[in-house]
Design a protein around this motif. Sequence first.
Motif, PDB file in Angstrom:
ATOM      1  N   ASP A 147       7.965   4.200 -16.381  1.00 12.14           N
ATOM      2  CA  ASP A 147       8.175   2.995 -15.757  1.00 12.14           C
ATOM      3  C   ASP A 147       9.264   3.434 -14.783  1.00 12.14           C
ATOM      4  N   ASN A 148       8.471   4.106 -13.962  1.00  8.72           N
ATOM      5  CA  ASN A 148       9.764   4.268 -12.809  1.00  8.72           C
ATOM      6  C   ASN A 148       8.977   3.964 -11.562  1.00  8.72           C
ATOM      7  N   ARG A 149       8.440   2.750 -11.209  1.00  9.79           N
ATOM      8  CA  ARG A 149       7.974   2.845  -9.891  1.00  9.79           C
ATOM      9  C   ARG A 149       8.666   1.253  -9.590  1.00  9.79           C
ATOM     10  N   PRO A 150       9.898   0.837  -9.132  1.00  9.99           N
ATOM     11  CA  PRO A 150      10.778  -0.433  -8.459  1.00  9.99           C
ATOM     12  C   PRO A 150       9.836  -1.272  -7.426  1.00  9.99           C
ATOM     13  N   LEU A 151       8.411  -0.431  -6.935  1.00 14.99           N
ATOM     14  CA  LEU A 151       7.361  -2.031  -6.198  1.00 14.99           C
ATOM     15  C   LEU A 151       6.438  -2.399  -7.366  1.00 14.99           C
ATOM     16  N   LEU A 152       6.581  -1.894  -8.456  1.00 16.94           N
ATOM     17  CA  LEU A 152       5.490  -2.065  -9.533  1.00 16.94           C
ATOM     18  C   LEU A 152       5.995  -3.638 -10.621  1.00 16.94           C
ATOM     19  N   ARG A 153       7.162  -3.696 -10.453  1.00 14.97           N
ATOM     20  CA  ARG A 153       8.204  -4.505 -11.254  1.00 14.97           C
ATOM     21  C   ARG A 153       7.962  -5.579 -10.481  1.00 14.97           C
ATOM     22  N   GLU A 154       7.181  -6.261  -9.757  1.00 18.24           N
ATOM     23  CA  GLU A 154       7.412  -6.947  -9.372  1.00 18.24           C
ATOM     24  C   GLU A 154       6.014  -8.064  -9.616  1.00 18.24           C
ATOM     25  N   GLY A 155       5.257  -7.817 -10.630  1.00 27.29           N
ATOM     26  CA  GLY A 155       3.900  -8.504 -10.863  1.00 27.29           C
ATOM     27  C   GLY A 155       2.983  -7.470 -11.243  1.00 27.29           C
ATOM     28  N   ASN A 156       1.858  -8.044 -11.502  1.00 27.58           N
ATOM     29  CA  ASN A 156      -0.216  -7.225 -11.697  1.00 27.58           C
ATOM     30  C   ASN A 156       0.454  -5.640 -11.152  1.00 27.58           C
ATOM     31  N   PRO A 157       0.650  -4.696 -12.122  1.00 22.96           N
ATOM     32  CA  PRO A 157       0.388  -3.684 -11.727  1.00 22.96           C
ATOM     33  C   PRO A 157      -0.998  -2.736 -10.618  1.00 22.96           C
ATOM     34  N   ARG A 158      -1.722  -3.650 -11.332  1.00 25.20           N
ATOM     35  CA  ARG A 158      -3.361  -3.456 -10.686  1.00 25.20           C
ATOM     36  C   ARG A 158      -3.440  -4.373  -9.673  1.00 25.20           C
ATOM     37  N   GLU A 159      -2.943  -5.601  -9.092  1.00 29.65           N
ATOM     38  CA  GLU A 159      -2.742  -6.785  -8.018  1.00 29.65           C
ATOM     39  C   GLU A 159      -1.913  -5.875  -7.127  1.00 29.65           C
ATOM     40  N   ILE A 160      -1.312  -4.832  -7.670  1.00 34.05           N
ATOM     41  CA  ILE A 160       0.362  -4.484  -6.495  1.00 34.05           C
ATOM     42  C   ILE A 160      -0.313  -3.739  -6.094  1.00 34.05           C
ATOM     43  N   LEU A 161      -1.120  -2.853  -6.483  1.00 33.24           N
ATOM     44  CA  LEU A 161      -1.762  -1.299  -6.288  1.00 33.24           C
ATOM     45  C   LEU A 161      -3.263  -1.542  -5.307  1.00 33.24           C
ATOM     46  N   THR A 162      -3.550  -2.248  -5.843  1.00 32.09           N
ATOM     47  CA  THR A 162      -4.207  -2.640  -4.997  1.00 32.09           C
ATOM     48  C   THR A 162      -4.787  -2.947  -3.418  1.00 32.09           C
ATOM     49  N   ARG A 163      -3.171  -3.649  -3.827  1.00 29.02           N
ATOM     50  CA  ARG A 163      -2.790  -4.652  -1.940  1.00 29.02           C
ATOM     51  C   ARG A 163      -2.120  -3.604  -0.913  1.00 29.02           C
ATOM     52  N   LEU A 164      -1.258  -2.683  -1.967  1.00 26.21           N
ATOM     53  CA  LEU A 164      -0.469  -1.492  -1.281  1.00 26.21           C
ATOM     54  C   LEU A 164      -1.301  -0.597  -0.083  1.00 26.21           C
ATOM     55  N   ARG A 165      -2.482   0.002  -1.694  1.00 29.80           N
ATOM     56  CA  ARG A 165      -3.628   0.980  -0.751  1.00 29.80           C
ATOM     57  C   ARG A 165      -4.008   0.769   0.165  1.00 29.80           C
ATOM     58  N   ALA A 166      -4.592  -0.925   0.263  1.00 30.41           N
ATOM     59  CA  ALA A 166      -5.167  -1.340   1.842  1.00 30.41           C
ATOM     60  C   ALA A 166      -4.056  -1.488   2.468  1.00 30.41           C
ATOM     61  N   GLU A 167      -3.226  -1.930   2.388  1.00 26.03           N
ATOM     62  CA  GLU A 167      -1.760  -1.970   3.236  1.00 26.03           C
ATOM     63  C   GLU A 167      -2.451  -0.643   3.685  1.00 26.03           C
ATOM     64  N   ARG A 168      -1.614   0.220   3.338  1.00 27.82           N
ATOM     65  CA  ARG A 168      -1.308   1.925   3.557  1.00 27.82           C
ATOM     66  C   ARG A 168      -2.529   2.896   3.920  1.00 27.82           C
ATOM     67  N   GLN A 169      -3.187   2.066   3.825  1.00 24.85           N
ATOM     68  CA  GLN A 169      -4.377   2.917   3.780  1.00 24.85           C
ATOM     69  C   GLN A 169      -4.731   3.643   5.786  1.00 24.85           C
ATOM     70  N   PRO A 170      -4.146   2.341   6.405  1.00 26.69           N
ATOM     71  CA  PRO A 170      -4.355   2.598   8.266  1.00 26.69           C
ATOM     72  C   PRO A 170      -3.664   4.007   8.534  1.00 26.69           C
ATOM     73  N   HIS A 171      -2.538   3.991   7.437  1.00 23.32           N
ATOM     74  CA  HIS A 171      -0.865   4.610   7.645  1.00 23.32           C
ATOM     75  C   HIS A 171      -1.749   6.087   7.228  1.00 23.32           C
ATOM     76  N   TYR A 172      -2.453   5.905   5.988  1.00 24.42           N
ATOM     77  CA  TYR A 172      -2.412   7.221   5.604  1.00 24.42           C
ATOM     78  C   TYR A 172      -3.637   8.137   6.361  1.00 24.42           C
ATOM     79  N   ALA A 173      -4.240   7.262   6.475  1.00 27.17           N
ATOM     80  CA  ALA A 173      -5.680   7.757   7.919  1.00 27.17           C
ATOM     81  C   ALA A 173      -4.893   8.190   9.144  1.00 27.17           C
ATOM     82  N   GLN A 174      -4.029   8.418   9.230  1.00 31.26           N
ATOM     83  CA  GLN A 174      -3.541   9.344  10.168  1.00 31.26           C
ATOM     84  C   GLN A 174      -2.870  10.745  10.093  1.00 31.26           C
ATOM     85  N   ALA A 175      -3.052  10.929   8.922  1.00 32.85           N
ATOM     86  CA  ALA A 175      -2.470  12.493   8.048  1.00 32.85           C
ATOM     87  C   ALA A 175      -3.771  13.947   8.617  1.00 32.85           C
TER      88      ALA A 175
END
Length: 201
Positions: A147-175
Amino acid sequence: MEHDVSPSPGAPAPMLSSADVARIAALLDRPVVLVGMMGVGKTTVGRRLAAMLGLPFVDADEEIERAAQMAIPEIFAQFGEPYFRDGERRVIARLLGDGADKDRKVLATGGGAFVDGETRRLILEKAVSVWLDSDVDTLVERVGRKDNRPLLREGNPREILTRLRAERQPHYAQAAIHVVSGQQPHAVTADRILRAIDSWL
């Protein structure tokens, strides 16, 4: 994104020989930076990769905590995410140096680091960037271990991870390199990264 390495169906490929790993290590002329979501295994895989290459391993989050003399959840709680990202950018810039051979290392970054435009530019310019990717189920299982992930303390971890992954994918894809990390051993993921680096160099 130049090289996309996903798990292949059927029998796994044999691991690289020590001679091949040594050849890749000799060719590598800059740091290797792992980017991707929290829980994907950047630190664990990064340690294995660094050991295989005979290079130092550095975890950016640990360096941030050392510089701030505070745990990351405390930094988020006390100062907020923008303050954290600014410090993260400065720490990563210091760790990358000028990106030359003398700065060779394997660096694991936090999940949001590559989303920051300036941090992303630094990594793309000075390092071999590797997007370590995984499905949401694997991420949820892994982040639930501590339990050391600040961004996961704001709600349901699965929903947050799903949203973050979708939002961040275009940035990660530049690697430069994209490697999918599933439930296979970390050594297999590190081997896939080495093969992709070999093709990229």
